[in-house]
Design a protein around this motif. Sequence first.
Motif, PDB file in Angstrom:
ATOM      1  N   ALA A  85       0.819  -1.223   0.000  1.00 37.92           N
ATOM      2  CA  ALA A  85       0.000   0.000   0.000  1.00 37.92           C
ATOM      3  C   ALA A  85       0.846   1.265   0.000  1.00 37.92           C
ATOM      4  O   ALA A  85       0.559   2.220   0.703  1.00 37.92           O
ATOM      5  CB  ALA A  85      -0.965   0.004   1.193  1.00 37.92           C
ATOM      6  N   LEU A  86       1.896   1.283  -0.810  1.00 38.28           N
ATOM      7  CA  LEU A  86       2.676   2.516  -0.963  1.00 38.28           C
ATOM      8  C   LEU A  86       1.880   3.471  -1.851  1.00 38.28           C
ATOM      9  O   LEU A  86       1.169   3.032  -2.744  1.00 38.28           O
ATOM     10  CB  LEU A  86       4.028   2.212  -1.613  1.00 38.28           C
ATOM     11  N   PHE A  87       2.012   4.784  -1.585  1.00 34.95           N
ATOM     12  CA  PHE A  87       1.303   5.755  -2.405  1.00 34.95           C
ATOM     13  C   PHE A  87       2.028   5.877  -3.751  1.00 34.95           C
ATOM     14  O   PHE A  87       3.178   6.322  -3.789  1.00 34.95           O
ATOM     15  CB  PHE A  87       1.244   7.108  -1.700  1.00 34.95           C
ATOM     16  N   PRO A  88       1.362   5.487  -4.847  1.00 37.46           N
ATOM     17  CA  PRO A  88       2.065   5.424  -6.131  1.00 37.46           C
ATOM     18  C   PRO A  88       2.444   6.791  -6.677  1.00 37.46           C
ATOM     19  O   PRO A  88       3.339   6.896  -7.497  1.00 37.46           O
ATOM     20  CB  PRO A  88       1.062   4.733  -7.062  1.00 37.46           C
ATOM     21  N   HIS A  89       1.769   7.860  -6.193  1.00 36.43           N
ATOM     22  CA  HIS A  89       2.048   9.192  -6.737  1.00 36.43           C
ATOM     23  C   HIS A  89       3.079   9.942  -5.906  1.00 36.43           C
ATOM     24  O   HIS A  89       3.317  11.111  -6.122  1.00 36.43           O
ATOM     25  CB  HIS A  89       0.761  10.006  -6.820  1.00 36.43           C
ATOM     26  N   MET A  90       3.686   9.254  -4.925  1.00 37.55           N
ATOM     27  CA  MET A  90       4.697   9.912  -4.101  1.00 37.55           C
ATOM     28  C   MET A  90       6.008   9.139  -4.208  1.00 37.55           C
ATOM     29  O   MET A  90       6.014   7.926  -4.360  1.00 37.55           O
ATOM     30  CB  MET A  90       4.269   9.922  -2.630  1.00 37.55           C
ATOM     31  N   TYR A  98       5.165  10.989   4.954  1.00 36.75           N
ATOM     32  CA  TYR A  98       3.720  11.190   5.115  1.00 36.75           C
ATOM     33  C   TYR A  98       3.252  11.195   6.580  1.00 36.75           C
ATOM     34  O   TYR A  98       2.630  12.157   7.017  1.00 36.75           O
ATOM     35  CB  TYR A  98       2.970  10.146   4.295  1.00 36.75           C
ATOM     36  N   PRO A  99       3.570  10.145   7.352  1.00 42.91           N
ATOM     37  CA  PRO A  99       3.089  10.159   8.737  1.00 42.91           C
ATOM     38  C   PRO A  99       3.684  11.294   9.570  1.00 42.91           C
ATOM     39  O   PRO A  99       3.060  11.737  10.539  1.00 42.91           O
ATOM     40  CB  PRO A  99       3.525   8.793   9.286  1.00 42.91           C
ATOM     41  N   LYS A 101       4.427  14.345   8.274  1.00 40.39           N
ATOM     42  CA  LYS A 101       3.698  15.556   7.862  1.00 40.39           C
ATOM     43  C   LYS A 101       2.356  15.610   8.565  1.00 40.39           C
ATOM     44  O   LYS A 101       1.902  16.667   8.982  1.00 40.39           O
ATOM     45  CB  LYS A 101       3.491  15.550   6.350  1.00 40.39           C
ATOM     46  N   VAL A 102       1.701  14.441   8.667  1.00 41.05           N
ATOM     47  CA  VAL A 102       0.421  14.387   9.378  1.00 41.05           C
ATOM     48  C   VAL A 102       0.594  14.905  10.798  1.00 41.05           C
ATOM     49  O   VAL A 102      -0.263  15.613  11.325  1.00 41.05           O
ATOM     50  CB  VAL A 102      -0.104  12.934   9.412  1.00 41.05           C
ATOM     51  N   ARG A 103       1.733  14.593  11.396  1.00 45.59           N
ATOM     52  CA  ARG A 103       1.989  14.996  12.788  1.00 45.59           C
ATOM     53  C   ARG A 103       2.620  16.378  12.880  1.00 45.59           C
ATOM     54  O   ARG A 103       3.083  16.768  13.948  1.00 45.59           O
ATOM     55  CB  ARG A 103       2.892  13.958  13.456  1.00 45.59           C
ATOM     56  N   ARG A 146       8.142   3.324   6.412  1.00 49.93           N
ATOM     57  CA  ARG A 146       7.035   4.263   6.569  1.00 49.93           C
ATOM     58  C   ARG A 146       6.223   3.957   7.820  1.00 49.93           C
ATOM     59  O   ARG A 146       5.694   4.855   8.479  1.00 49.93           O
ATOM     60  CB  ARG A 146       6.135   4.182   5.319  1.00 49.93           C
ATOM     61  N   PHE A 150       7.417   7.047  12.410  1.00 49.62           N
ATOM     62  CA  PHE A 150       6.761   7.914  13.398  1.00 49.62           C
ATOM     63  C   PHE A 150       6.774   7.312  14.806  1.00 49.62           C
ATOM     64  O   PHE A 150       6.022   7.710  15.666  1.00 49.62           O
ATOM     65  CB  PHE A 150       5.340   8.275  12.957  1.00 49.62           C
TER      66      PHE A 150
END
Lengths: 354, 262
Positions: A85-90, A98-99, A101-103, A146, A150
């Motif tokens: 489940a890696l983000f294909p557009h990143m 990502y985690p 940035k969320v934090r 990933r 965090f």
Amino acid sequence: MSSLEIKNIDKFYGATQALFDVSLNIEMGEFVTLLGPSGSGKTTLLKILAGFEPVSSGTILMNGRDISLLSPEKRNFGLVFQGYALFPHMTVHENIAYPLKVRRVAKDEIDERVTAILDLVQLGKFAGRYPAELSGGQQQRVALARALVFKPDLLLLDEPMSALDKKLRVDLQEELRDIHRTLGTTFINVTHDQEEAMHMSDRIAVMNHGRIAQFDTAFNLYRHPDTRFVADFVGKSNILDGEVVQEGDTAMFRAKGVAVPLPEAPTMLEAELMIRPEDGTVEVEAANDGRIYLPGKVLSSTYSGDRALYSLAMDMGENFIVYGSARSGIHGDGARVLMGFAPGDCTLLRKLNG
Amino acid sequence: MSRAIYWISLVLSMLFLALPLLLVLPLAFNESSFLTYPMEGFTLDWFKIAFTQPPWMPAFLNSLKVAFGAAVVAVVIGGLAAMGTMLSGRFGQIILSGLFISPIVIPSVVLGVAFTYAFGRAGFGGGYISLVLAHAILGAPLVFLSVMTSLKGLDPELERAAASMGASRAYRFRTVTLPLAAPGFMTGALFAFVTSFDEVVVALFLAAPQSTTLPIALFSGLRDRLEPTIIAVALMLSLLSLMFLLVLNWLQQRSRYKTRGK
């Protein structure tokens, strides 16, 4: 001291029950594997821990706090998916950031932590790549990075090795074990591969039909399985169905054609006796050494250099698999042999009803 | 046997679909002003006329304006509709999808009458705005469908992964779902543009002389004076459509590459 307590969890999907009164106590820093065949409920339990599925009853306590009603984003658990489940557009860097940035972690610190974790999974050079440009093993390590960057309280791994080939799997098992040792995070891994479970885990919870069959160390699961299911599922084994009878001072296990004295009198009457393939030997003639010798003939053998695995048709009607020494030749198919074993090496299994 | 079926279907479809076009198109270069074979010499005059004489260039520019406006409005309406539908329950999805797709099913003549009446009543009939709105309504279902397709094609585990990393629902939507559905928006916009660009029935109802679109100009040209200019314009339109098709194909290829998981 933190720990994860899973208490009496039931899970229903409509009228079907997927989990039956599941309880586990997991210590901080432990590497635990949920092992079982497909449909055993191991993935359901993982989804419940991750917060994707609600429990039907029971509680999950993290450091004493009930988290069973918390949504996934509030649990602070890392999760490695079967398909990564890696983000294909990143890019790899953006995926791992990502985690953070969320934090709302500061940008400098994000870069620092992403670089550090990429070094840990040995992917430092790939920060600018997109997931589609990586091999399966590399994607797997990005997913791991990933899920760890965090500093989650718990890392959940959903069959992380199932899409990889055998050689890569063994390498990654070792790597995962190392990372676990380095970080000290609690890992909960789900797999149907008993070898993988035994190589990596501190303790293994063997699951069957929505229940925990046994929760123990790899050694105890292999040498002292509670039930026939665990004995069969973990490693190869020969199992005899019989009963326990008291003869004079000693308790005896009796099955058709065999009587094995037991070291201590068990409480059960009906039982099964497990003999691991390496507990037996293949001989031409019996010695008077207190061991038990059963006659049979060789069906087939597999030679692996250090030893040979024999498939034997015993005269009493069962088929056994036994390792034999191959130092001075191999018994040919059809040869009459004796299978020898010491009573003390056998394990008596509790027989479940049904 | 299967080879025979292959050749028969190939030949028949070529005959029906491509042959009429291929027969007519060379006439754009014919020196004679009649649309007949055999051809009498080669000329590019008809293209020159198409570029210099009315109604062709103004109609072309009108068409571009209308198609562009319609595509923008259609993307907003269709895109929002698709996202809203995705977020509703299964039963709601069926009903909402049916509603949003309905403009495709209704005959354009019926829509044309309805638009004329409604826009006329509202006081902006016959103008540029009425054409844009009408074409946007025709294009919105196409945007809706292509955005729905790309939203449904997303791996649900991606959203779960984002959730496990602590992202709220809104944040997940903005950073994961929306960027990955972008090719769906692009495809939808292109479809809406092309649909508007060669729509003639509704445009006939709504267009005023100053907002005549290219298909209408072609249609009336066909009726009034049958000149090779029409063929020249048709040829250029075909090339434009072919270009759109290639862009569309490229967009789809790109989205497949990007979402390909291992």
